[in-house]
Design an enzyme around this catalytic site. Structure first.
Site, PDB file in Angstrom:
ATOM      1  N   SER A 105       0.824  -1.118  -0.154  1.00 49.99           N
ATOM      2  CA  SER A 105       0.119   0.026  -0.142  1.00 49.99           C
ATOM      3  C   SER A 105       0.890   1.261  -0.113  1.00 49.99           C
ATOM      4  O   SER A 105       0.162   2.464  -0.197  1.00 49.99           O
ATOM      5  CB  SER A 105      -0.954   0.030   1.203  1.00 49.99           C
ATOM      6  OG  SER A 105      -1.988  -1.028   1.101  1.00 49.99           O
ATOM      7  N   TYR A 211     -11.075   2.057   5.202  1.00 48.74           N
ATOM      8  CA  TYR A 211      -9.940   1.762   4.366  1.00 48.74           C
ATOM      9  C   TYR A 211     -10.129   0.843   3.239  1.00 48.74           C
ATOM     10  O   TYR A 211     -10.566  -0.508   3.693  1.00 48.74           O
ATOM     11  CB  TYR A 211      -8.743   1.319   5.126  1.00 48.74           C
ATOM     12  CG  TYR A 211      -7.348   1.197   4.439  1.00 48.74           C
ATOM     13  CD1 TYR A 211      -6.593   2.168   4.518  1.00 48.74           C
ATOM     14  CD2 TYR A 211      -6.850   0.028   3.941  1.00 48.74           C
ATOM     15  CE1 TYR A 211      -5.327   2.225   3.497  1.00 48.74           C
ATOM     16  CE2 TYR A 211      -5.630   0.038   3.368  1.00 48.74           C
ATOM     17  CZ  TYR A 211      -4.611   1.138   3.164  1.00 48.74           C
ATOM     18  OH  TYR A 211      -3.669   1.282   2.541  1.00 48.74           O
ATOM     19  N   SER A 212     -10.163   1.220   1.991  1.00 43.17           N
ATOM     20  CA  SER A 212     -10.618   0.177   1.052  1.00 43.17           C
ATOM     21  C   SER A 212      -9.401   0.590  -0.331  1.00 43.17           C
ATOM     22  O   SER A 212      -9.502   1.674  -0.896  1.00 43.17           O
ATOM     23  CB  SER A 212     -12.356   0.809   0.469  1.00 43.17           C
ATOM     24  OG  SER A 212     -12.279  -0.147  -0.694  1.00 43.17           O
ATOM     25  N   ASN A 213      -9.238  -0.696  -0.778  1.00 45.52           N
ATOM     26  CA  ASN A 213      -8.474  -0.679  -2.101  1.00 45.52           C
ATOM     27  C   ASN A 213      -8.938  -0.191  -3.186  1.00 45.52           C
ATOM     28  O   ASN A 213      -8.455   0.287  -4.229  1.00 45.52           O
ATOM     29  CB  ASN A 213      -7.655  -2.122  -2.111  1.00 45.52           C
ATOM     30  CG  ASN A 213      -6.610  -2.482  -1.169  1.00 45.52           C
ATOM     31  OD1 ASN A 213      -5.823  -1.752  -0.869  1.00 45.52           O
ATOM     32  ND2 ASN A 213      -7.053  -3.875  -0.513  1.00 45.52           N
ATOM     33  N   GLY A 347       2.999  -0.394   3.955  1.00 50.13           N
ATOM     34  CA  GLY A 347       2.276  -1.405   3.037  1.00 50.13           C
ATOM     35  C   GLY A 347       2.678  -2.806   3.526  1.00 50.13           C
ATOM     36  O   GLY A 347       3.484  -3.196   3.789  1.00 50.13           O
TER      37      GLY A 347
END
Length: 409
Positions: A105, A211-213, A347
């Protein structure tokens, strides 16, 4: 409203999300040469530095079960580069001190920087509806560009969602045994986004934070649509080439780390599988970068020193929001009156690798690193990661070892 933290099975990424963006003194100190065997490199910028507490904090990761760690610290005393543990199971060599690794991330900060550069040029509006740029996806028109970068869109996380009541709604196989058997599969960003949009939103746009990709894969699609160029090309032209970051690249469908690197593993049905080979297209724009400690510190230094964004947009980027204290692509962590604020974005790809990227607000003290371990469905030594990281970060940014009795976040 209570903000659901990232799932426990992604503990490393959660800390990456609560650590801080690393900026360093760009060009102020020369990089430290790695030793031939990848072991601890000497104190390159200031002979005689006493870094025993820092080395102790680093060794604690190995003692807790992590297979390897490499660190780079730059501060008023100079540069310190070291590694501990092993590069590969069954071998004696330590991890290379500037080897490449999957960053996970960390790339979100790069994505946010590219987007804010387009905002500075008037090509994108922070509070514009994303649907106006990507009309074919059928997005909720209340979702703005700012909401993507701030994780307030409410969009389902395509790698799966954990809810407050303990239920889990799966997405693409991104963790555990299911991921292991699919780790070489290629994904297209549109495929990931459409999967997310097929699921109910977690909350109404702008009313909460999660939190979202999906947010950052959508950001990639928006950046490419507005510019007419690929994300990888834009990253090279706007960030990597100007800063001389020759060791950093978008992973794409690449499955191997180039050059010397530490290996990571996954324990599966009584076997230990080398997972240093994996395809990170499942996290395109959100977790698909390859880099080194030197390049990450170069980038974060330049960013925090104002070399990549106008001052007003850098301030906007670093302004913490919500329970996550997440700005636009970076976390802001208040470490108390003695340490102050530290910026970060750590990340972790699905398994085995973790990247560290921290900086003081002025960019003069930075910490970048990578850890590897033998992972499993229960994440192995990752259970100790937050405590170990707390000690390490406080050693760098507070000047004294962390109070080990203080609970970590």
């Amino acid at each position: 409203m209570r903000i659901q933290p990232p799932p426990a099975t992604k503990a490393l990424r959660r800390v990456a999300v609560t650590a801080l963006a690393a900026a360093l003194m760009a060009g102020a100190v020369s990089p430290a040469p790695a030793s031939a065997h990848g072991g601890v490199t000497g104190l390159t910028a200031a002979a005689g530095q006493d870094r025993s507490q820092l080395q102790k904090a680093m060794q604690a990761f190995v003692d807790a079960g992590f297979t390897g760690i490499q660190l780079r610290v730059r501060d008023a005393r100079g540069e310190w580069v070291a590694s501990a543990g092993v590069r590969k199971l069954g071998a004696a060599a330590k991890p290379p001190t500037n080897g490449r690794f999957w960053t996970g991330s960390v790339v979100k900060t790069f994505s946010a920087t590219l987007m804010l550069q387009l905002v500075a040029e008037g090509k994108v509006g922070l509070d514009d509806p994303v649907a106006g740029y990507l009309p074919d996806l059928g997005l909720d028109r209340r979702i703005t560009v700012r909401m993507l970068l701030q994780h307030t869109s409410g969009l389902f996380n395509y790698t799966g969602e954990y809810y407050d009541d303990g239920t889990f709604v799966p997405g693409i196989p991104a963790t555990g045994d299911a991921w292991l058997n699919n780790r070489f599969r290629s994904y297209r960003p549109e495929e990931l986004v459409r999967l997310a949009l097929s699921k109910p939103a977690r909350f109404e746009a702008g009313t909460d934070q999660n939190y979202s990709n999906t947010n950052y894969t959508l950001a990639l699609l928006l950046i490419e649509k507005v510019t007419g160029r690929s994300y990888a090309e834009l990253l090279q032209r706007r960030i990597l080439r100007p800063l001389g970051m020759s060791a950093t690249m978008v992973a794409g469908n690449r499955t191997e780390l180039p050059g010397p690197h530490a290996h990571a593993y996954y324990s599966y049905q009584g076997q230990t599988v080398d997972i240093s080979q994996q395809n990170l297209s499942l996290l395109v724009g959100a977790g698909d970068l390859i880099s080194t400690t030197q390049d990450l510190s170069t980038f974060f230094s330049a960013l925090n020193r104002g070399r990549l964004l106008p001052a007003e947009l850098l301030a906007e980027m670093r302004r913490p929001y919500g329970e996550l204290r997440y700005g636009l692509g970076v976390f802001a962590e208040d470490m108390g009156p003695k340490c102050g604020t530290v910026y970060q974005h750590n990340g972790s790809p699905p398994h085995g690798y973790g990247a560290l990227m921290y900086s003081s607000p002025d960019g003069k003290t930075t910490l970048t690193g990578s850890v590897t371990w033998v992972d499993s469905a229960t994440r192995g030594p990752v259970k100790d990661f937050e405590k170990l990281l707390d000690t390490l970060v406080k050693e760098v940014f507070c000047g004294t070892p962390a109070d080990r009795t203080k609970p970590t976040r």
